[in-house]
Design an enzyme around this catalytic site. Sequence first.
Site, PDB file in Angstrom:
ATOM      1  N   GLN A  70     -14.361   2.299   1.456  1.00  0.00           N
ATOM      2  CA  GLN A  70     -13.690   2.054   0.185  1.00  0.00           C
ATOM      3  C   GLN A  70     -13.367   3.330  -0.614  1.00  0.00           C
ATOM      4  OE1 GLN A  70     -16.087  -0.537  -2.488  1.00  0.00           O
ATOM      5  NE2 GLN A  70     -14.096  -1.018  -3.513  1.00  0.00           N
ATOM      6  N   ASN A 105     -12.991  -3.492   2.583  1.00  0.00           N
ATOM      7  CA  ASN A 105     -13.874  -2.362   2.600  1.00  0.00           C
ATOM      8  C   ASN A 105     -14.742  -2.474   1.212  1.00  0.00           C
ATOM      9  OD1 ASN A 105     -13.017  -1.465   5.078  1.00  0.00           O
ATOM     10  ND2 ASN A 105     -11.357  -0.280   4.185  1.00  0.00           N
ATOM     11  N   HIS A 119     -10.129  -5.293  -2.840  1.00  0.00           N
ATOM     12  CA  HIS A 119      -8.974  -5.398  -2.265  1.00  0.00           C
ATOM     13  C   HIS A 119      -8.893  -5.881  -0.868  1.00  0.00           C
ATOM     14  CE1 HIS A 119      -9.904  -1.242  -2.240  1.00  0.00           C
ATOM     15  NE2 HIS A 119      -9.250  -1.207  -0.860  1.00  0.00           N
ATOM     16  N   PHE A 120      -8.014  -6.809  -0.483  1.00  0.00           N
ATOM     17  CA  PHE A 120      -7.738  -7.147   0.946  1.00  0.00           C
ATOM     18  C   PHE A 120      -6.547  -6.390   1.558  1.00  0.00           C
ATOM     19  CE2 PHE A 120     -11.004 -10.522   1.435  1.00  0.00           C
ATOM     20  CZ  PHE A 120     -11.527 -10.813   0.165  1.00  0.00           C
ATOM     21  N   HIS A 121      -6.787  -5.540   2.501  1.00  0.00           N
ATOM     22  CA  HIS A 121      -5.484  -4.994   3.181  1.00  0.00           C
ATOM     23  C   HIS A 121      -4.954  -6.294   3.998  1.00  0.00           C
ATOM     24  CE1 HIS A 121      -6.588  -0.644   2.315  1.00  0.00           C
ATOM     25  NE2 HIS A 121      -7.881  -1.190   2.219  1.00  0.00           N
ATOM     26  N   ASP A 155       0.791  -1.290   0.218  1.00  0.00           N
ATOM     27  CA  ASP A 155       0.097  -0.081  -0.039  1.00  0.00           C
ATOM     28  C   ASP A 155       0.995   1.248   0.043  1.00  0.00           C
ATOM     29  OD1 ASP A 155      -3.314   0.842   1.096  1.00  0.00           O
ATOM     30  OD2 ASP A 155      -1.791   2.174   0.921  1.00  0.00           O
ATOM     31  N   ILE A 156       0.434   2.369  -0.682  1.00  0.00           N
ATOM     32  CA  ILE A 156       1.286   3.197  -0.825  1.00  0.00           C
ATOM     33  C   ILE A 156       1.130   4.369   0.266  1.00  0.00           C
ATOM     34  CG2 ILE A 156      -0.423   4.929  -2.234  1.00  0.00           C
ATOM     35  CD1 ILE A 156       1.815   5.458  -4.192  1.00  0.00           C
TER      36      ILE A 156
HETATM   37  P1  AMP Z   1      -9.589   1.382   0.561  1.00  0.00           P
HETATM   38  O1  AMP Z   1      -9.955   2.576   1.310  1.00  0.00           O
HETATM   39  O2  AMP Z   1     -10.145   0.220   1.207  1.00  0.00           O
HETATM   40  O3  AMP Z   1     -10.439   1.520  -0.796  1.00  0.00           O
HETATM   41  O4  AMP Z   1      -8.047   1.456   0.353  1.00  0.00           O
HETATM   42  C1  AMP Z   1      -7.329   1.738  -0.900  1.00  0.00           C
HETATM   43  C2  AMP Z   1      -5.999   1.695  -0.522  1.00  0.00           C
HETATM   44  O5  AMP Z   1      -5.363   1.881  -1.855  1.00  0.00           O
HETATM   45  C3  AMP Z   1      -5.448   2.859   0.264  1.00  0.00           C
HETATM   46  O6  AMP Z   1      -4.871   2.343   1.511  1.00  0.00           O
HETATM   47  C4  AMP Z   1      -4.572   3.359  -0.367  1.00  0.00           C
HETATM   48  O7  AMP Z   1      -3.284   3.974   0.252  1.00  0.00           O
HETATM   49  C5  AMP Z   1      -4.174   2.508  -1.532  1.00  0.00           C
HETATM   50  N1  AMP Z   1      -3.780   2.929  -2.846  1.00  0.00           N
HETATM   51  C6  AMP Z   1      -4.247   3.840  -3.532  1.00  0.00           C
HETATM   52  N2  AMP Z   1      -3.375   4.008  -4.853  1.00  0.00           N
HETATM   53  C7  AMP Z   1      -2.475   3.449  -4.752  1.00  0.00           C
HETATM   54  C8  AMP Z   1      -1.331   3.172  -5.291  1.00  0.00           C
HETATM   55  N3  AMP Z   1      -0.829   3.541  -6.521  1.00  0.00           N
HETATM   56  N4  AMP Z   1      -0.399   2.161  -4.866  1.00  0.00           N
HETATM   57  C9  AMP Z   1      -0.622   1.363  -3.764  1.00  0.00           C
HETATM   58  N5  AMP Z   1      -1.613   1.708  -2.952  1.00  0.00           N
HETATM   59  C10 AMP Z   1      -2.668   2.774  -3.402  1.00  0.00           C
END
Ligand code: AMP
Length: 140
Positions: free
Chosen positions: A95, A88, A101-103, A32-33
């Site tokens: 979300q 989420n 996606h799964f964190h 995750d970025i």
């Molecule tokens: P969510 O809030 O569950 O939709 O999580 C989306 C996640 O994607 C967040 O934790 C962001 O930090 C991550 N994210 C968004 N863009 C990127 C990217 N280019 N590379 C890696 N992670 C990302």
Amino acid sequence: MGDGPSIFTKIIQGEIPCHKVYEDDLVFAFLDINPLSPGHTLVIPKEPARTLDDLSDESAQAVGRVLPRISKAVLKATGASEFNVIQNNGPNAFQSVFHVHFHIVPKMEDGRGLSIPFKSSPIDHDDAAQLSSSIRDLLD
Ligand code: AMP
């Protein structure tokens, strides 16, 4: 929430860079970025389903199969021994990227990781009997 390819589809296709940790025919995983803790990893199906309830059984099975293995590697690499898996669906459910996606979020000894203000209340058994019956019927 546009209709074009999600940012995660662009990552899978190599159009946007990422720190990749895993890939197979149906699954991709990368860091995750904006991590909640070191090693915060996103595990995604290649199928561009927006939310979990839209995901095919085949992709769900593929993601579920590798989640424990990736979690284990993340724990080993970070030194964490505890972690959360969070997933989420929908903007009000936090979300922000509309590609399933799964964190995997390591919980570090210093507290870094996920903090959830759970707001639960005791179950109402009459409501629960009806709801569980409805859900069972819909799964048939
Ligand atoms: P969510 O809030 O569950 O939709 O999580 C989306 C996640 O994607 C967040 O934790 C962001 O930090 C991550 N994210 C968004 N863009 C990127 C990217 N280019 N590379 C890696 N992670 C990302």
